[in-house]
Design an enzyme around this catalytic site. Structure first.
Site, PDB file in Angstrom:
ATOM      1  N   TYR A  54      59.887  60.908  62.168  1.00 46.03           N
ATOM      2  CA  TYR A  54      59.790  59.741  61.300  1.00 46.03           C
ATOM      3  C   TYR A  54      60.656  59.939  60.058  1.00 46.03           C
ATOM      4  CZ  TYR A  54      58.122  56.202  58.106  1.00 46.03           C
ATOM      5  OH  TYR A  54      58.067  55.165  57.212  1.00 46.03           O
ATOM      6  N   SER A 136      56.391  54.229  47.040  1.00 43.78           N
ATOM      7  CA  SER A 136      56.630  53.132  47.970  1.00 43.78           C
ATOM      8  C   SER A 136      55.393  52.263  48.148  1.00 43.78           C
ATOM      9  CB  SER A 136      57.039  53.704  49.333  1.00 43.78           C
ATOM     10  OG  SER A 136      57.062  52.691  50.330  1.00 43.78           O
ATOM     11  N   GLN A 159      58.131  50.822  44.077  1.00 45.94           N
ATOM     12  CA  GLN A 159      58.994  50.107  45.023  1.00 45.94           C
ATOM     13  C   GLN A 159      58.184  49.028  45.720  1.00 45.94           C
ATOM     14  OE1 GLN A 159      58.628  50.648  48.686  1.00 45.94           O
ATOM     15  NE2 GLN A 159      60.000  48.913  48.946  1.00 45.94           N
ATOM     16  N   TYR A 161      57.871  45.967  48.553  1.00 45.51           N
ATOM     17  CA  TYR A 161      58.225  45.090  49.661  1.00 45.51           C
ATOM     18  C   TYR A 161      57.486  43.780  49.414  1.00 45.51           C
ATOM     19  CZ  TYR A 161      59.873  49.143  52.359  1.00 45.51           C
ATOM     20  OH  TYR A 161      60.538  50.252  52.802  1.00 45.51           O
ATOM     21  N   THR A 187      62.912  46.074  47.134  1.00 44.45           N
ATOM     22  CA  THR A 187      63.736  46.375  48.301  1.00 44.45           C
ATOM     23  C   THR A 187      64.008  45.095  49.071  1.00 44.45           C
ATOM     24  OG1 THR A 187      62.890  48.632  48.445  1.00 44.45           O
ATOM     25  CG2 THR A 187      63.889  47.715  50.428  1.00 44.45           C
ATOM     26  N   ARG A 196      63.562  51.673  65.062  1.00 44.98           N
ATOM     27  CA  ARG A 196      63.490  53.125  64.890  1.00 44.98           C
ATOM     28  C   ARG A 196      62.993  53.735  66.195  1.00 44.98           C
ATOM     29  NH1 ARG A 196      60.995  52.622  58.739  1.00 44.98           N
ATOM     30  NH2 ARG A 196      62.587  51.121  58.056  1.00 44.98           N
ATOM     31  N   LYS A 277      67.024  47.112  45.288  1.00 45.90           N
ATOM     32  CA  LYS A 277      67.406  48.204  46.186  1.00 45.90           C
ATOM     33  C   LYS A 277      67.752  47.647  47.566  1.00 45.90           C
ATOM     34  CE  LYS A 277      65.548  52.618  47.914  1.00 45.90           C
ATOM     35  NZ  LYS A 277      65.708  52.354  49.359  1.00 45.90           N
ATOM     36  N   HIS A 301      69.118  51.796  53.292  1.00 45.04           N
ATOM     37  CA  HIS A 301      67.754  52.195  53.660  1.00 45.04           C
ATOM     38  C   HIS A 301      67.759  53.506  54.447  1.00 45.04           C
ATOM     39  CE1 HIS A 301      63.725  50.124  53.464  1.00 45.04           C
ATOM     40  NE2 HIS A 301      63.414  51.199  54.172  1.00 45.04           N
ATOM     41  N   ARG A 304      67.958  53.254  58.207  1.00 42.38           N
ATOM     42  CA  ARG A 304      66.749  52.963  58.971  1.00 42.38           C
ATOM     43  C   ARG A 304      66.553  51.484  59.278  1.00 42.38           C
ATOM     44  NH1 ARG A 304      63.254  57.322  58.659  1.00 42.38           N
ATOM     45  NH2 ARG A 304      61.322  56.143  58.469  1.00 42.38           N
ATOM     46  N   THR A 333      71.166  57.243  50.239  1.00 44.90           N
ATOM     47  CA  THR A 333      71.526  57.351  51.661  1.00 44.90           C
ATOM     48  C   THR A 333      72.548  58.460  51.892  1.00 44.90           C
ATOM     49  OG1 THR A 333      71.099  54.990  52.077  1.00 44.90           O
ATOM     50  CG2 THR A 333      72.326  56.206  53.751  1.00 44.90           C
ATOM     51  N   GLY A 355      65.720  61.027  49.361  1.00 45.33           N
ATOM     52  CA  GLY A 355      64.563  60.714  50.181  1.00 45.33           C
ATOM     53  C   GLY A 355      64.271  61.833  51.163  1.00 45.33           C
ATOM     54  N   ARG A 356      65.118  61.966  52.173  1.00 44.24           N
ATOM     55  CA  ARG A 356      64.872  63.002  53.179  1.00 44.24           C
ATOM     56  C   ARG A 356      64.883  64.396  52.569  1.00 44.24           C
ATOM     57  NH1 ARG A 356      67.851  59.110  55.986  1.00 44.24           N
ATOM     58  NH2 ARG A 356      66.912  58.409  57.961  1.00 44.24           N
TER      59      ARG A 356
END
Length: 410
Positions: A54, A136, A159, A161, A187, A196, A277, A301, A304, A333, A355-356
């Protein structure tokens, strides 16, 4: 002819130094990690496949993510020599307040699935480092708990949505404002969830589905499962419970009707700084700047959403030329090193987000792993700046970087 003799112990002692053993396995692992890629390898070993994928995965063929990372690899630096870099300043003003480093922690969903310390670890580590932390809408720690984890030195962003249920969306925004969050990240690249495929193949669901494959994976990652099963149940910042696949959850939350009028309405409601974003074209960046937003984040994103999307790092110079005088330009990214961050600042970004890289550290060692992520990136930022011959972020400029281009439009 060379004369040889057996060395005497007293002659050997000045030449060797015995390392003191460290019996703390986690500390040994994290100390041995010298790069974000090292943390990624540790994380992969310690985390069940569905949770790791994920984090690791992107949409469809994952071309957007691969291209974004390649863009940073295709950097050529141009250092200046004979500059005094004995004193270094790695911080500056970001959205009205100082950040001690030119990066912060990006909003990530389902974070406690990666490690049970989740967003608390991220917020605490960010506060200790003097950098922003973004929570998030899909985060797994309540807004108020994140504020508590950051403490008095924490700087938190929320963040958003925009859901189909507008009242419910704005209730979250109100909670964030009441908890002291100073920036709202809206976002805008999610009219629907991206495909995904790793998650679909892994049957990634909330709560985790127990199958023969899952049980086998449990046997390989007992510590992760023990932590998950003996700590507080997984909950979300935005909803109390959910049962189903991740894709189903996302598609109930994302609203394909959101437009510029909705964004203007949100701007009127929010008392703090507003950043949009998911910007991926110069035209959209100009329109947002004309609206008076405080910042834009060039982002696809993390690869993603739309595969084959524009590469944010490639967009950066032109967007900065068009709107950078009046609007802060941030970028994410593909960032995997401090050199990537320095290159982004040189080309005009005011700020970058990881992020990652953050999640790899979290999976590798909880709060200690996030601290290690920040320490690695900080060291790389400092070393890169010194080798370029700059002593502050203000001294970085486009002449320090060339983007070597592989993908040239026909």
């Amino acid at each position: 002819m060379t004369q040889r003799q057996l060395p005497r112990p007293k002659d050997l002692l000045p030449l060797v130094k015995f390392k003191k053993p460290d019996f703390n396995a986690k500390r040994r692992r994290l100390r041995a990690a010298l790069t974000i890629e090292d943390l990624r390898r540790i994380a992969k070993k310690r985390t069940p496949r569905a949770a790791f994928d994920y984090t690791e995965g992107a949409a469809e063929a994952e071309l957007s993510l691969a291209r974004a990372r390649q863009a940073f690899k295709d950097i050529e630096f141009h250092p200046a020599i004979l500059r005094d870099v004995s004193k270094l300043d790695t911080g500056w003003d970001v959205l009205g307040r100082r950040s001690e480093l030119p990066f912060g922690i990006a909003p990530t969903g389902f974070t406690r699935m990666m490690h049970t310390e989740g967003e608390r670890a991220g917020a605490g580590a960010a506060a200790a480092a003097g950098i922003p932390f973004a929570l998030s809408t899909m985060g797994t720690t309540p807004i108020e708990d994140v504020a508590e984890a950051g403490g008095p030195n924490g700087r938190n962003w929320f963040q958003l949505y925009m859901w189909k249920d507008r009242d419910r969306s704005m209730a979250l925004v109100d909670r964030a404002a009441a908890a002291g969050f100073d920036t709202l990240l809206v976002t805008v690249d999610v009219p629907v969830a991206g495909a995904r495929l790793r998650d679909k193949r892994n049957g990634f669901a909330i709560p985790p589905e127990l199958t023969v494959k899952t049980v086998f994976d449990m046997a390989k990652h007992p510590n992760w499962w023990f932590d998950m099963l003996t700590t507080e149940p997984l909950a979300f910042a935005s909803l109390s419970r959910w049962s189903g696949t991740v894709a189903e959850l996302l598609n109930t939350m994302f609203d394909p009707t959101v437009d510029y009028e909705d964004l203007a309405w949100i701007k009127e409601q929010w008392p703090g700084k507003l950043v949009v974003k998911g910007v991926q074209t110069v035209a959209d960046a100009k329109r947002l700047a004309d609206m008076g937003v405080d910042g834009i984040t060039l982002s696809n994103h993390g690869g993603r959403q739309l595969d084959r999307a524009p590469i944010p790092f490639h967009l950066l110079p032109e967007v900065v030329r068009e709107v950078g005088r009046d609007t802060e330009v941030h970028v994410d990214t593909g960032i995997m090193s401090g050199a990537d961050i320095v290159a982004s600042i040189a080309l005009g970004a005011r700020f970058t987000m990881i992020g990652r890289a953050y999640l790899y550290g979290l999976m590798a060692g909880g709060r200690d792993g996030v601290d290690r992520t920040i320490a690695i990136l900080k060291e790389e930022v400092e070393r890169t700046m010194k080798l370029l011959g700059v002593a502050s972020l203000e001294e970085l400029e486009p002449g320090h970087v060339t983007q070597l281009q592989r993908l040239i439009p026909r």
